[in-house]
Design a protein around this motif. Structure first.
Motif, PDB file in Angstrom:
ATOM      1  N   ASP A  41      14.246   9.728   6.457  1.00 53.82           N
ATOM      2  CA  ASP A  41      15.169   8.793   7.092  1.00 53.82           C
ATOM      3  C   ASP A  41      14.689   8.352   8.464  1.00 53.82           C
ATOM      4  N   SER A  42      13.500   8.757   8.864  1.00 53.90           N
ATOM      5  CA  SER A  42      12.999   8.468  10.208  1.00 53.90           C
ATOM      6  C   SER A  42      11.753   7.584  10.124  1.00 53.90           C
ATOM      7  N   TRP A  43      11.391   7.037  11.290  1.00 49.47           N
ATOM      8  CA  TRP A  43      10.157   6.285  11.421  1.00 49.47           C
ATOM      9  C   TRP A  43       9.063   7.219  11.937  1.00 49.47           C
ATOM     10  N   ALA A  44       7.825   6.992  11.491  1.00 50.92           N
ATOM     11  CA  ALA A  44       6.711   7.854  11.882  1.00 50.92           C
ATOM     12  C   ALA A  44       5.460   7.021  12.063  1.00 50.92           C
ATOM     13  N   VAL A  45       4.500   7.616  12.791  1.00 54.73           N
ATOM     14  CA  VAL A  45       3.184   7.012  12.996  1.00 54.73           C
ATOM     15  C   VAL A  45       2.145   8.123  12.919  1.00 54.73           C
ATOM     16  N   PHE A  46       0.876   7.722  12.765  1.00 52.35           N
ATOM     17  CA  PHE A  46      -0.244   8.644  12.909  1.00 52.35           C
ATOM     18  C   PHE A  46      -0.860   8.401  14.281  1.00 52.35           C
ATOM     19  N   ALA A  47      -0.628   9.338  15.197  1.00 50.65           N
ATOM     20  CA  ALA A  47      -1.224   9.252  16.525  1.00 50.65           C
ATOM     21  C   ALA A  47      -2.617   9.881  16.498  1.00 50.65           C
ATOM     22  N   VAL A  48      -3.585   9.267  17.163  1.00 55.97           N
ATOM     23  CA  VAL A  48      -4.959   9.748  17.188  1.00 55.97           C
ATOM     24  C   VAL A  48      -5.110  10.719  18.367  1.00 55.97           C
ATOM     25  N   SER A  49      -5.507  11.952  18.020  1.00 58.76           N
ATOM     26  CA  SER A  49      -5.687  12.967  19.059  1.00 58.76           C
ATOM     27  C   SER A  49      -6.900  13.825  18.686  1.00 58.76           C
ATOM     28  N   GLY A  50      -7.929  13.848  19.527  1.00 49.99           N
ATOM     29  CA  GLY A  50      -9.124  14.636  19.258  1.00 49.99           C
ATOM     30  C   GLY A  50      -9.849  14.232  18.005  1.00 49.99           C
ATOM     31  N   GLY A  51      -9.828  12.955  17.682  1.00 52.67           N
ATOM     32  CA  GLY A  51     -10.518  12.466  16.498  1.00 52.67           C
ATOM     33  C   GLY A  51      -9.776  12.740  15.207  1.00 52.67           C
ATOM     34  N   ARG A  52      -8.562  13.216  15.276  1.00 51.60           N
ATOM     35  CA  ARG A  52      -7.779  13.489  14.080  1.00 51.60           C
ATOM     36  C   ARG A  52      -6.442  12.739  14.138  1.00 51.60           C
ATOM     37  N   ALA A  53      -5.922  12.416  12.949  1.00 49.78           N
ATOM     38  CA  ALA A  53      -4.630  11.741  12.844  1.00 49.78           C
ATOM     39  C   ALA A  53      -3.530  12.796  12.842  1.00 49.78           C
ATOM     40  N   ARG A  54      -2.587  12.656  13.757  1.00 47.81           N
ATOM     41  CA  ARG A  54      -1.489  13.608  13.855  1.00 47.81           C
ATOM     42  C   ARG A  54      -0.181  12.892  13.529  1.00 47.81           C
ATOM     43  N   LEU A  55       0.543  13.422  12.523  1.00 44.33           N
ATOM     44  CA  LEU A  55       1.816  12.828  12.118  1.00 44.33           C
ATOM     45  C   LEU A  55       2.821  12.996  13.252  1.00 44.33           C
ATOM     46  N   ARG A  56       3.438  11.883  13.642  1.00 41.30           N
ATOM     47  CA  ARG A  56       4.382  11.921  14.754  1.00 41.30           C
ATOM     48  C   ARG A  56       5.644  11.160  14.342  1.00 41.30           C
ATOM     49  N   THR A  57       6.791  11.852  14.354  1.00 39.52           N
ATOM     50  CA  THR A  57       8.077  11.195  14.107  1.00 39.52           C
ATOM     51  C   THR A  57       8.589  10.597  15.411  1.00 39.52           C
ATOM     52  N   ILE A  58       8.965   9.330  15.375  1.00 39.09           N
ATOM     53  CA  ILE A  58       9.391   8.648  16.599  1.00 39.09           C
ATOM     54  C   ILE A  58      10.736   7.975  16.370  1.00 39.09           C
ATOM     55  N   GLU A  59      11.338   7.550  17.456  1.00 34.77           N
ATOM     56  CA  GLU A  59      12.585   6.782  17.425  1.00 34.77           C
ATOM     57  C   GLU A  59      12.316   5.417  18.034  1.00 34.77           C
ATOM     58  N   ILE A  60      12.721   4.366  17.301  1.00 31.86           N
ATOM     59  CA  ILE A  60      12.473   3.010  17.772  1.00 31.86           C
ATOM     60  C   ILE A  60      13.803   2.284  17.967  1.00 31.86           C
ATOM     61  N   GLY A  61      13.741   1.217  18.773  1.00 33.10           N
ATOM     62  CA  GLY A  61      14.910   0.365  19.003  1.00 33.10           C
ATOM     63  C   GLY A  61      14.709  -0.992  18.352  1.00 33.10           C
ATOM     64  N   GLU A  62      14.854  -2.069  19.133  1.00 32.75           N
ATOM     65  CA  GLU A  62      14.698  -3.417  18.612  1.00 32.75           C
ATOM     66  C   GLU A  62      13.254  -3.670  18.203  1.00 32.75           C
ATOM     67  N   ARG A  63      13.087  -4.564  17.244  1.00 32.71           N
ATOM     68  CA  ARG A  63      11.738  -4.896  16.783  1.00 32.71           C
ATOM     69  C   ARG A  63      11.719  -6.338  16.294  1.00 32.71           C
ATOM     70  N   ASN A  64      10.536  -6.901  16.316  1.00 29.95           N
ATOM     71  CA  ASN A  64      10.325  -8.225  15.745  1.00 29.95           C
ATOM     72  C   ASN A  64       9.217  -8.140  14.710  1.00 29.95           C
ATOM     73  N   LEU A  65       8.572  -9.239  14.418  1.00 30.99           N
ATOM     74  CA  LEU A  65       7.552  -9.251  13.372  1.00 30.99           C
ATOM     75  C   LEU A  65       6.234  -8.633  13.827  1.00 30.99           C
ATOM     76  N   HIS A  66       6.089  -8.325  15.105  1.00 32.33           N
ATOM     77  CA  HIS A  66       4.814  -7.841  15.611  1.00 32.33           C
ATOM     78  C   HIS A  66       4.879  -6.444  16.210  1.00 32.33           C
ATOM     79  N   ALA A  67       5.949  -6.104  16.884  1.00 35.36           N
ATOM     80  CA  ALA A  67       6.016  -4.821  17.585  1.00 35.36           C
ATOM     81  C   ALA A  67       7.447  -4.308  17.592  1.00 35.36           C
ATOM     82  N   ALA A  68       7.581  -3.023  17.939  1.00 28.00           N
ATOM     83  CA  ALA A  68       8.882  -2.373  18.040  1.00 28.00           C
ATOM     84  C   ALA A  68       8.963  -1.628  19.360  1.00 28.00           C
ATOM     85  N   ARG A  69      10.185  -1.545  19.897  1.00 29.80           N
ATOM     86  CA  ARG A  69      10.392  -0.814  21.156  1.00 29.80           C
ATOM     87  C   ARG A  69      10.490   0.673  20.869  1.00 29.80           C
ATOM     88  N   VAL A  70       9.671   1.498  21.573  1.00 28.39           N
ATOM     89  CA  VAL A  70       9.649   2.947  21.384  1.00 28.39           C
ATOM     90  C   VAL A  70      10.721   3.563  22.284  1.00 28.39           C
TER      91      VAL A  70
END
Length: 400
Positions: free
Chosen positions: A343-372
């Motif tokens: 039920d949440s939004w997530a991204v893969f954050a790059v840390s030390g050359g590896r992809a780290r799963l990160r659950t985040i909370e966002i606000g308003e968004r348009n077709l290009h970006a979202a507010r973190v």
């Protein structure tokens, strides 16, 4: 010694083969596109197609039934209020009377003539009664002066004279009514052949009620039209507005006075506009796919000077982007880096050359970006459009 050298050689070859195999089978970093989380401005808009229209469109209609002359104007011609003739109509001659109507009208004339004669007799009768009442009043006054008549009798004589005078005025008014009824009955007997075409007015001219241009000629050729038939549409192109049919779920997010941009209008750059009115009632509109949608008409006014949009006219298609939220210096993450995790939004954050799963909370968004709102910091990098090869802890490398 030779055995030892041979054993060392084979050992070296075996180690080299094992290293080569390990290097070949060792997992390589997954190539991916990276993007940085940064601060910036964010504008959220709703977008839909709209149509330009002149705010007040005037429809010129036929004032009488008659033969309309060929239209003197063409679409796009300029008109001046109260001066430009937009239509010329020759009134239709009355129809010929059939036998039955002729006899009915003749009988009506005879009845009206008898009514006039009766009214004349009533006038004469009222005049005689008045003369008698006035003579009786004079005698009563003479007797009253000699105190030979009671005061009540004198008042009665005055009343009789006043009533007789009122009766005469009523009889004269009735006679005038009867005379006019006779004239009306005689007029219904007039045949078209008895009308002097030279004495009758030839034509009626309809003039423009507004200064502007001709938008549409409804009736162009010469023909007979009925009273009230639309002939021409006029309007002022300088008084232009934009009507946009928004989805009802988008219309509730729009506020009156909100800024908007008009795009795909045929010129560059986009035009500035502002929401003037959101109609309080919706309507059902069937989309191109046959889906019924609830739409709400939203009216926008152009803010830019008329010189910029002078080429726009009535009924032109445009695309309107209406701002529903704006933020300055907010933390932004590219929309392509987001995906759902439960039920949440997530991204893969790059840390030390590896992809780290990160659950985040966002606000308003348009077709290009979202507010973190939380979960990321400015300067961090995220994976764009992660494939199914990327999991939590997977080694990643920037795609070249």
């Amino acid at each position: 010694m030779q055995k030892f050298a041979a054993r060392a050689t084979w050992t070296a070859v075996a180690l080299a083969c094992a290293g080569a195999a390990a290097w070949a089978l060792w997992p390589k970093p997954v190539p991916a596109d990276f993007a940085a989380v940064a601060r910036g401005a964010l504008e959220v808009t709703v977008e839909d197609e709209g149509v330009t229209r002149i705010r007040d469109v005037y429809t010129v209609s036929a004032p009488v039934t008659g033969k309309l002359m060929r239209a003197p104007l063409r679409v796009g011609d300029e008109v001046v209020a109260g001066d430009t003739v937009v239509a010329i109509i020759e009134p239709t001659m009355p129809a010929f009377l059939d036998v039955r109507t002729q006899r009915v009208n003749e009988a009506a004339v005879e009845a009206a003539s008898a009514a006039v004669a009766l009214a004349e007799a009533q006038v004469r009768q009222a005049r005689s009664q008045l003369d008698f009442a006035e003579a009786d009043l004079r005698r009563a006054r003479e007797l009253a002066e000699r105190q030979a008549l009671p005061e009540r009798a004198l008042e009665k004589a005055r009343l009789d004279a006043a009533l007789a005078e009122a009766s005469l005025a009523s009889a004269r008014a009735t006679r005038e009514v009867r005379r006019q009824e006779l004239e009306s009955a005689r007029a219904r007997l007039i045949q078209p052949t008895e009308i002097d075409s030279k004495a009758a007015a030839c034509c009626i001219q309809a003039r423009s009620p507004v200064s502007g241009r001709v938008l549409r000629v409804v009736v162009e050729s010469e023909q007979v039209v009925q009273a009230g038939a639309p002939l021409m549409e006029l309007g002022d192109p300088a008084a232009l507005e934009i009507a946009v049919d928004l989805l009802s779920r988008d219309a509730v997010r729009v506020k009156e006075g909100a800024a908007a941009r008009i795009e795909s209008w045929g010129g560059e750059p986009a035009l500035a506009a502002r929401v003037r009115r959101i109609e309080p009632s919706g309507f059902t509109k069937v989309s191109a796919l046959g889906i019924e949608e609830q739409r709400v008409k939203t009216i926008l006014d152009l803010v830019d000077p008329p010189e910029r949009w002078r080429r726009l006219g009535h009924g032109f298609r445009v695309v309107a982007r209406i701002a529903v939220w704006q933020g300055e210096d907010v933390l932004l993450v590219p929309l392509g880096a987001l995906f759902r995790k439960g039920d949440s939004w997530a991204v893969f954050a790059v840390s030390g050359g590896r992809a780290r799963l990160r659950t985040i909370e966002i606000g308003e968004r348009n077709l290009h970006a979202a507010r973190v709102v939380s979960g990321l910091s400015a300067g961090e990098e995220v994976v764009l459009h992660p494939s199914d090869r990327i999991q939590d802890g997977t080694r990643v490398a920037r795609r070249e």
